[in-house]
Design an enzyme around this catalytic site. Structure first.
Site, PDB file in Angstrom:
ATOM      1  N   SER A  64       0.841  -1.199   0.000  1.00  0.00           N
ATOM      2  CA  SER A  64       0.000   0.000   0.000  1.00  0.00           C
ATOM      3  C   SER A  64       0.874   1.246   0.000  1.00  0.00           C
ATOM      4  O   SER A  64       2.008   1.229   0.475  1.00  0.00           O
ATOM      5  CB  SER A  64      -0.935   0.010   1.220  1.00  0.00           C
ATOM      6  OG  SER A  64      -0.184  -0.050   2.419  1.00  0.00           O
ATOM      7  N   ASP A  65       0.328   2.310  -0.540  1.00  0.00           N
ATOM      8  CA  ASP A  65       1.047   3.580  -0.556  1.00  0.00           C
ATOM      9  C   ASP A  65       0.022   4.705  -0.606  1.00  0.00           C
ATOM     10  O   ASP A  65      -1.089   4.528  -1.121  1.00  0.00           O
ATOM     11  CB  ASP A  65       1.980   3.681  -1.766  1.00  0.00           C
ATOM     12  CG  ASP A  65       2.898   4.880  -1.668  1.00  0.00           C
ATOM     13  OD1 ASP A  65       3.851   4.814  -0.870  1.00  0.00           O
ATOM     14  OD2 ASP A  65       2.651   5.885  -2.353  1.00  0.00           O
ATOM     15  N   GLN A  66       0.408   5.831  -0.056  1.00  0.00           N
ATOM     16  CA  GLN A  66      -0.513   6.969  -0.027  1.00  0.00           C
ATOM     17  C   GLN A  66       0.183   8.226  -0.530  1.00  0.00           C
ATOM     18  O   GLN A  66       1.311   8.530  -0.141  1.00  0.00           O
ATOM     19  CB  GLN A  66      -1.034   7.196   1.390  1.00  0.00           C
ATOM     20  CG  GLN A  66      -2.172   8.202   1.479  1.00  0.00           C
ATOM     21  CD  GLN A  66      -2.747   8.271   2.886  1.00  0.00           C
ATOM     22  OE1 GLN A  66      -2.131   8.824   3.773  1.00  0.00           O
ATOM     23  NE2 GLN A  66      -3.919   7.688   3.087  1.00  0.00           N
ATOM     24  N   ALA A  97      -3.429   3.802  -2.429  1.00  0.00           N
ATOM     25  CA  ALA A  97      -3.350   2.693  -3.382  1.00  0.00           C
ATOM     26  C   ALA A  97      -3.088   1.388  -2.656  1.00  0.00           C
ATOM     27  O   ALA A  97      -2.379   1.338  -1.651  1.00  0.00           O
ATOM     28  CB  ALA A  97      -2.258   2.948  -4.405  1.00  0.00           C
TER      29      ALA A  97
END
Length: 215
Positions: A78-80, A115
């Site tokens: 995950s990434d933001q 994401a």
């Protein structure tokens, strides 16, 4: 760790974030944590959505390689990425930059791209999704903003506010299809992906995996 044919695949969270780990614990499933090591620099002219999706996938694959799971695993990456006035907002790193971010954003809307990538190392299949959260910041004084930063030191967070903590007091409204997305691990999307991959979330067999995309 031994895995039999009827056992669910090993689940790996590709993150060193305590908050993502706490979110995943809500699902009451066993998982391991493997911190990925990747370059998180955005590419030239890359959109916020594209950056977040690319980094989520890169984290999942990097963690899969580090885990060395001989029987394969489902790896959660995950990434933001936060955007304000059409520009990506990075992690401030310092008190002064964090204060400048919050001063610029007070009374304004900020978009967060959270994401998620579920990578099946057994088949190489991936499922990816970008969940957008729109946040309106309150109009607070410089004294209040400075006091918040000293209390929570969110210098490693894009947007300089930890909504899972005291940072919620900086926000006036949150608009999202997934209330967990803003913290960094969208559980509604994740449970949909796990079910599509055949993972038994409730201890009962999920439908046969199908419709898994190759994005």
């Amino acid at each position: 760790m031994q895995h039999h044919a009827c056992s669910p695949p090993r689940l790996i969270l590709a993150s060193s974030s305590r908050y993502r780990r706490e979110l995943l614990e809500r699902l009451r499933v066993p998982f391991d944590v493997v911190a990925p090591e990747i370059d998180e620099t955005p590419l030239p002219d890359e959109t916020p959505c594209a950056t977040a999706l690319r980094l989520a996938a890169a984290k999942a694959r990097a963690a899969a390689e580090r885990a060395r799971a001989p029987h394969g695993a489902l790896v959660i990456g995950s990434d933001q990425v936060a955007t304000f006035d059409g520009l990506q907002i990075g992690k401030p790193g310092t008190h002064a930059r964090a204060l400048a971010q919050l001063q610029a954003m007070r009374g304004r809307d900020v978009e967060f791209h959270s994401a998620l990538c579920l990578y099946d190392s057994r088949s190489g299949a991936t499922q990816s999704e970008d969940i957008v959260t729109r946040v309106r910041f309150r109009t607070l004084t410089d004294v209040e903003l400075d006091a918040y930063l000293r209390a929570e030191t969110p210098y490693d967070v894009a947007g300089s506010a930890k909504s899972e903590g005291l940072g919620i007091a900086l926000l006036d409204a949150i608009d999202s299809d997934d209330p967990t997305a803003l913290v960094g691990l969208p559980l509604i999307a994740l449970t949909r992906m796990l079910r599509a991959a055949g993972y038994p979330l409730f201890g009962a067999p999920a439908p046969a995996a199908d419709g898994v995309n190759g994005r």
